[in-house]
Design a protein around this motif. Structure first.
Motif, PDB file in Angstrom:
ATOM      1  N   LEU A   1       0.826  -1.205   0.000  1.00  0.00           N
ATOM      2  CA  LEU A   1       0.000   0.000   0.000  1.00  0.00           C
ATOM      3  C   LEU A   1       0.862   1.257   0.000  1.00  0.00           C
ATOM      4  O   LEU A   1       0.494   2.286  -0.614  1.00  0.00           O
ATOM      5  CB  LEU A   1      -0.934  -0.010   1.213  1.00  0.00           C
ATOM      6  N   ALA A   2       1.995   1.210   0.665  1.00  0.00           N
ATOM      7  CA  ALA A   2       2.891   2.382   0.654  1.00  0.00           C
ATOM      8  C   ALA A   2       3.422   2.643  -0.746  1.00  0.00           C
ATOM      9  O   ALA A   2       3.565   3.814  -1.177  1.00  0.00           O
ATOM     10  CB  ALA A   2       4.042   2.150   1.635  1.00  0.00           C
TER      11      ALA A   2
ATOM     12  N   ARG B   1       2.862   6.231  -5.883  1.00  0.00           N
ATOM     13  CA  ARG B   1       2.474   6.405  -7.280  1.00  0.00           C
ATOM     14  C   ARG B   1       1.242   7.296  -7.421  1.00  0.00           C
ATOM     15  O   ARG B   1       1.039   7.949  -8.460  1.00  0.00           O
ATOM     16  CB  ARG B   1       2.222   5.037  -7.912  1.00  0.00           C
ATOM     17  N   LEU B   2       0.367   7.312  -6.393  1.00  0.00           N
ATOM     18  CA  LEU B   2      -0.835   8.129  -6.471  1.00  0.00           C
ATOM     19  C   LEU B   2      -0.570   9.611  -6.178  1.00  0.00           C
ATOM     20  O   LEU B   2      -1.215  10.490  -6.751  1.00  0.00           O
ATOM     21  CB  LEU B   2      -1.900   7.596  -5.501  1.00  0.00           C
ATOM     22  N   GLU B   3       0.356   9.869  -5.262  1.00  0.00           N
ATOM     23  CA  GLU B   3       0.563  11.262  -4.823  1.00  0.00           C
ATOM     24  C   GLU B   3       0.944  12.202  -5.973  1.00  0.00           C
ATOM     25  O   GLU B   3       0.360  13.298  -6.100  1.00  0.00           O
ATOM     26  CB  GLU B   3       1.622  11.305  -3.718  1.00  0.00           C
ATOM     27  N   PRO B   4       1.881  11.863  -6.848  1.00  0.00           N
ATOM     28  CA  PRO B   4       2.186  12.811  -7.955  1.00  0.00           C
ATOM     29  C   PRO B   4       0.988  13.058  -8.865  1.00  0.00           C
ATOM     30  O   PRO B   4       0.742  14.190  -9.300  1.00  0.00           O
ATOM     31  CB  PRO B   4       3.322  12.095  -8.716  1.00  0.00           C
ATOM     32  N   ARG B   5       0.266  12.016  -9.145  1.00  0.00           N
ATOM     33  CA  ARG B   5      -0.900  12.163 -10.019  1.00  0.00           C
ATOM     34  C   ARG B   5      -1.941  13.065  -9.378  1.00  0.00           C
ATOM     35  O   ARG B   5      -2.509  13.966 -10.051  1.00  0.00           O
ATOM     36  CB  ARG B   5      -1.478  10.783 -10.309  1.00  0.00           C
ATOM     37  N   LEU B   6      -2.248  12.850  -8.093  1.00  0.00           N
ATOM     38  CA  LEU B   6      -3.247  13.684  -7.415  1.00  0.00           C
ATOM     39  C   LEU B   6      -2.756  15.117  -7.232  1.00  0.00           C
ATOM     40  O   LEU B   6      -3.560  16.057  -7.252  1.00  0.00           O
ATOM     41  CB  LEU B   6      -3.601  13.051  -6.051  1.00  0.00           C
ATOM     42  N   ARG B   7      -1.451  15.264  -7.063  1.00  0.00           N
ATOM     43  CA  ARG B   7      -0.921  16.615  -6.871  1.00  0.00           C
ATOM     44  C   ARG B   7      -1.091  17.440  -8.152  1.00  0.00           C
ATOM     45  O   ARG B   7      -1.402  18.632  -8.110  1.00  0.00           O
ATOM     46  CB  ARG B   7       0.558  16.541  -6.489  1.00  0.00           C
ATOM     47  N   ARG B   8      -0.889  16.796  -9.315  1.00  0.00           N
ATOM     48  CA  ARG B   8      -1.087  17.514 -10.582  1.00  0.00           C
ATOM     49  C   ARG B   8      -2.546  17.910 -10.765  1.00  0.00           C
ATOM     50  O   ARG B   8      -2.865  18.901 -11.416  1.00  0.00           O
ATOM     51  CB  ARG B   8      -0.637  16.624 -11.751  1.00  0.00           C
TER      52      ARG B   8
ATOM     53  N   VAL C   1      -9.982   5.164  -5.853  1.00  0.00           N
ATOM     54  CA  VAL C   1      -9.432   6.512  -6.058  1.00  0.00           C
ATOM     55  C   VAL C   1      -9.790   7.028  -7.459  1.00  0.00           C
ATOM     56  O   VAL C   1     -10.163   8.197  -7.638  1.00  0.00           O
ATOM     57  CB  VAL C   1      -7.908   6.494  -5.838  1.00  0.00           C
ATOM     58  N   THR C   2      -9.665   6.154  -8.460  1.00  0.00           N
ATOM     59  CA  THR C   2      -9.989   6.564  -9.833  1.00  0.00           C
ATOM     60  C   THR C   2     -11.453   6.975  -9.955  1.00  0.00           C
ATOM     61  O   THR C   2     -11.804   7.973 -10.612  1.00  0.00           O
ATOM     62  CB  THR C   2      -9.668   5.420 -10.795  1.00  0.00           C
TER      63      THR C   2
END
Length: 605
Positions: free
Chosen positions: A474-475, A480-487, A521-522
């Motif tokens: 999960l970590a 991998r999710l954090e950069p996508r959500l930050r953009r 999340v998606t």
């Protein structure tokens, strides 16, 4: 209480002793309704004056030949044939009636030569059944070992006489042959056991005892070998070895090593006597009666003392089994010695019968030892079988563990190979596609290629996950999710500190969990649209693991339940042995994934 438990054994022992001692004090029955002849004229030697004696009669000294004449009268001719019964005599008799020779027992039976006692039945012819006086002449021949003996005579019908004669034939002839047959069978059995168990020297001594004691049966050859009587002193001398062998056996049963001098006496003492007989140092009768007979009579008392010492002092259980037969055998040898010395009347030697009882007792002790040895062997065999089964189980367990480790190594190596291939091959191509799309400013191509690259990296990352490493997987997803959500300007609140440990994690099950969280999340981004997403790990009321994904987008409605994405999420949750619950909040939607403490090993992807 202890005495009351011993009473049955004491009573049985007393009864057994009384039954075994019965030959020492019981006498065989005689005809009651027949004519009894209890007087006769006795002639000790040719030329001596005959004198009247009462029957039964035991001669006052040892004689080779002596004569008896008895008379009986018939008032009238009998209606049935008559028989003359001589219940007991020693040891060969030539019987004549009215001058006619009727029977020579030495030519009719081999058995009387064994122990002197015999019985004779003479059928009377018609000439001897006439009214008047009839004379019975008996020539009695004794071997010189014991005094001659003649019992009372009986004349009667077959019904009056035959049962008593048959009883004496059974006792004097058949039982002696049965004793000899049993002794020979026991000797063969003991020899076979000794051959296969040579370390048990007690079997060898018993076989030797059985072998040398058969020498006392040399009288069986009286009618086959005409001069066998000349060899009888040698036979009795050889049988003298048996008393020394008894001493050795008693000591070995007591657990004591017999001294060397005693073992030497087994051959030395009889050997010296045989040499003296062969050299003519003394007359055979003097040597037998003066040396051999006293040793045969009194040595069993020494064996009794040795057995009593083992039973009472050393507390050897087997010595008790030997003590009673030894006592009876010693009494029988004393009885026989008294007959030879002229202290008792009667021709029947009892030691030959009690010797067999003694041999059976020794054989019972040896069989008991053999049985105990076999029992210990069976116990050791069972113990070895149990140890072998335990070792086999342990080896099977180690084999399964090693097999499992080998399979894990193979899977790990295969995952590593797939990871390298996907990273160096497909991942590189997707990265090139993304770079080209950025230069050409093709946003659709770039977004699709980036999603494909993220998904590929998710698969590659899951291949490297081991048991109990769900938090680590999960970590990796969070990274991998954090950069996508930050953009996309979406805030991510991530916390797995309270997630309980989950075992049974495999690459497949880890990928299913990551797919469910990723899909949740998606969906929040696609259908929300959400501006804040919270992912938390919690513990359920029964120890289960809960992964809760909250978003502040449009609340969930039942109309959204038919999508393919939600069906795939529920299928993956079911394959993990868990459940998926989606519920609407006041300001968003909550997705809850419930996982058991241990995941099943065959979760499908």
């Amino acid at each position: 209480m202890a005495l009351s438990r011993r009473w049955p054994g004491i009573v049985l022992t007393v009864l057994a002793m009384a039954a075994a001692c019965s030959p020492l004090w019981l006498t065989l029955p005689v005809p009651r309704h027949a004519l009894v002849i209890d007087q006769a004229r006795f002639t000790a030697a040719p030329g001596d004056e005959p004198g009247w004696v009462a029957l039964p009669h035991a001669q006052d000294r040892h004689r080779a030949r002596s004569r008896y004449r008895a008379v009986f009268e018939l008032d009238e001719a009998p209606a049935q044939p008559l028989h003359l019964l001589v219940p007991t005599f020693s040891y060969r008799a030539v019987i004549a009636l009215d001058g006619d020779r009727m029977l020579d027992t030495g030519a009719d039976s081999l058995v009387p030569g064994i122990t002197l006692g015999a019985s004779a039945l003479v059928p009377l012819s018609e000439r001897h059944l006439s009214p008047g006086r009839h004379e019975i002449d008996i020539l009695l021949e004794a071997p010189g070992v014991a005094r001659g003996y003649l019992s009372a005579l009986y004349v009667g019908t077959a019904q009056q006489i035959l049962p008593y004669h048959r009883l004496r034939v059974l006792v004097f002839e058949h039982s002696r042959m049965m004793v000899l047959a049993c002794q020979l069978l026991l000797a063969i059995a003991t020899l076979m056991i000794w051959i296969y168990r040579p370390r048990e020297s007690l079997y060898g001594w018993l076989f030797l005892l059985l072998l040398v004691s058969t020498a006392s049966y040399a009288g069986l050859l009286a009618d086959i070998v005409p001069d066998v009587s000349a060899w009888l002193p040698y036979a009795f001398t050889v049988s003298m070895s048996s008393v020394f062998i008894l001493h050795v056996i008693a000591l070995k049963i007591n657990g004591t090593v017999p001294p060397a001098w005693l073992r030497a006496c087994v051959a030395a003492v009889p050997g010296a006597c045989l040499l003296a007989l062969a050299a003519g140092v003394a007359p055979a009768r003097t040597l037998v009666l003066g040396v051999v007979a006293p040793i045969l009579v009194f040595s069993p008392l020494v064996t009794v003392a040795l057995s009593a010492w083992g039973a009472f002092v050393r507390k050897v259980p087997e010595a008790w089994l030997l003590l009673l037969p030894l006592c009876l055998f010693s009494l029988a040898t004393l009885h026989d010695g008294a007959i030879v010395a002229g202290l008792l009347d009667g021709p029947v030697f009892l030691s030959i019968y009690y010797r067999q009882l003694l041999l059976v007792a020794i054989a019972a002790i040896l069989m008991r030892r053999l049985g105990l040895s076999l029992t210990r062997l069976d116990g050791a065999n069972a113990h070895l079988k149990q140890r072998l089964a335990e070792r086999e189980a342990e080896l099977h367990r180690l084999y399964e563990e090693e097999r499992g480790k080998a399979a894990c190594r193979v899977r790990s190596e295969e995952r590593h190979r797939l990871t390298v291939d996907l990273h160096d091959g497909l991942s590189g191509h997707l990265a090139s596609i993304i770079a080209l799309a950025e230069r050409e400013r093709s946003a659709g191509i770039e977004r699709t290629a980036r999603e494909a690259l993220d998904d590929l990296r998710l698969v590659i990352h899951s291949l490297d996950i081991g048991d109990r490493e769900l938090v680590a997987a999960l970590a990796g997803l969070r990274e991998r999710l954090e950069p996508r959500l930050r953009r996309l300007d979406v805030a991510l609140d991530w916390s797995m500190a309270r997630l309980p440990e989950v075992s049974g994690v495999t690459p497949t099950s880890a990928l299913n969990v990551l797919r469910i969280v990723q899909e949740a999340v998606t969906n929040a981004l696609r259908h929300g649209p959400a501006t804040r997403i919270a992912v938390r790990g919690l513990a359920g009321p029964r120890g289960e693991a809960l992964i809760v994904i909250d978003n502040d987008g449009v609340p969930y409605t039942e109309a959204d339940a038919g999508g393919a994405g939600l069906r795939n999420m529920r299928r993956r949750a079911a394959s993990l042995g868990g459940a998926l619950r989606i519920e609407a909040l006041a300001d968003g939607t909550r997705v809850t994934l419930t996982l058991p403490p241990r995941l099943p090993g065959d979760a499908e992807g």
